[in-house]
Scaffold this active site. Sequence first.
Site, short mmCIF file in Angstrom:
data_model
loop_
_atom_site.label_atom_id
_atom_site.label_comp_id
_atom_site.label_asym_id
_atom_site.label_seq_id
_atom_site.Cartn_x
_atom_site.Cartn_y
_atom_site.Cartn_z
N HIS A 143 11.22 37.69 16.20
CA HIS A 143 11.51 38.96 16.10
C HIS A 143 10.29 39.81 15.83
O HIS A 143 10.15 40.99 16.63
CB HIS A 143 12.64 39.48 15.00
CG HIS A 143 13.98 38.84 15.30
ND1 HIS A 143 14.58 38.21 14.30
CD2 HIS A 143 14.86 38.93 16.20
CE1 HIS A 143 15.88 37.72 14.75
NE2 HIS A 143 15.69 37.92 15.86
N LYS A 196 31.96 40.76 9.19
CA LYS A 196 31.12 39.71 9.28
C LYS A 196 30.57 39.30 7.79
O LYS A 196 30.08 40.30 7.14
CB LYS A 196 30.06 40.22 10.34
CG LYS A 196 29.97 38.78 11.24
CD LYS A 196 28.81 39.00 12.40
CE LYS A 196 27.85 38.08 12.53
NZ LYS A 196 26.86 38.56 13.56
N ARG A 224 14.52 34.48 24.98
CA ARG A 224 14.01 33.03 24.73
C ARG A 224 14.27 32.23 25.71
O ARG A 224 13.38 31.19 26.22
CB ARG A 224 14.53 32.49 23.50
CG ARG A 224 14.09 33.37 22.45
CD ARG A 224 14.86 32.74 21.27
NE ARG A 224 16.24 33.18 21.12
CZ ARG A 224 16.98 33.53 20.21
NH1 ARG A 224 16.90 32.75 19.21
NH2 ARG A 224 18.21 33.95 20.51
N SER A 275 17.59 32.91 14.20
CA SER A 275 18.08 33.02 12.80
C SER A 275 19.27 32.12 12.63
O SER A 275 19.42 31.57 11.29
CB SER A 275 18.65 34.51 12.84
OG SER A 275 17.93 35.52 13.28
P1 ADP Z 1 22.14 39.25 17.80
O1 ADP Z 1 22.85 39.31 16.58
O2 ADP Z 1 22.25 40.74 18.79
O3 ADP Z 1 22.18 38.11 18.62
P2 ADP Z 1 19.40 38.63 16.77
O4 ADP Z 1 19.21 39.06 15.38
O5 ADP Z 1 19.81 37.01 16.77
O6 ADP Z 1 20.48 39.53 17.20
O7 ADP Z 1 18.32 38.90 17.72
C1 ADP Z 1 18.16 40.28 18.15
C2 ADP Z 1 17.18 40.25 19.39
O8 ADP Z 1 16.08 39.28 19.32
C3 ADP Z 1 17.81 39.58 20.69
O9 ADP Z 1 17.35 40.14 21.76
C4 ADP Z 1 17.40 38.07 20.61
O10 ADP Z 1 17.40 37.88 22.01
C5 ADP Z 1 15.86 38.50 19.98
N1 ADP Z 1 15.31 37.13 19.45
C6 ADP Z 1 16.02 36.14 18.68
N2 ADP Z 1 15.02 35.34 18.12
C7 ADP Z 1 13.87 35.38 19.13
C8 ADP Z 1 12.87 34.67 19.17
N3 ADP Z 1 12.47 33.63 18.65
N4 ADP Z 1 12.12 35.32 20.22
C9 ADP Z 1 12.14 36.32 21.04
N5 ADP Z 1 13.23 37.03 20.84
C10 ADP Z 1 14.18 36.72 19.93
#
Ligand code: ADP
Length: 154
Positions: free
Chosen positions: A18, A42, A90, A127
Amino acid sequence: MKRIAIFPGSFDPFTKGHENIVQRAIPLFDEIVIGLGVNNKKQYMFDTESRIKHIQSLFPNQNVVVEAYTGLTVDFCKEKKAGYLLRGLRNTNDFEFEKAIGQMNKDLNGIETVFLITDKEFGAVSSTIIREIKINGGDVSQFVTNLNFLIINK
Ligand code: ADP
């Protein structure tokens, strides 16, 4: 018109993946609002306040702000006068999922989604997997900067 982007997500926790997306988006926008989406139904692993402080600690002097929000992301965009959503990609799973949401958000509100493809070293950082490792007592410090800011919900 200021170019304001919202980077929405659960960020449970906010990972180096992120962080990489936000760093690379800073030159593209006047302001980035990292929107921590809170769904009251949640259960999150990390306390919301600690997640906000954690993200703030990573972007101290730049045009990056962090705020929690509930409800629809497009409504949060309106509130913040943001014309753009920022998302990271990703793999093809992310792409298919994001494509549908991006197209619907455009139809709903004319909001453009800007996608950045993850840098190679962060492609496997997620995450969900970090939470799994943490639950089982593993060390996640290589995937999350300033890990000490995060408090686990009881
Ligand atoms: P959500 O609950 O909306 O999936 P996340 O917190 O998992 O939210 O992720 C938010 C954003 O960050 C999304 O666009 C996700 O694809 C992107 N993201 C998550 N991990 C990575 C990573 N390792 N590299 C690039 N983008 C990422």
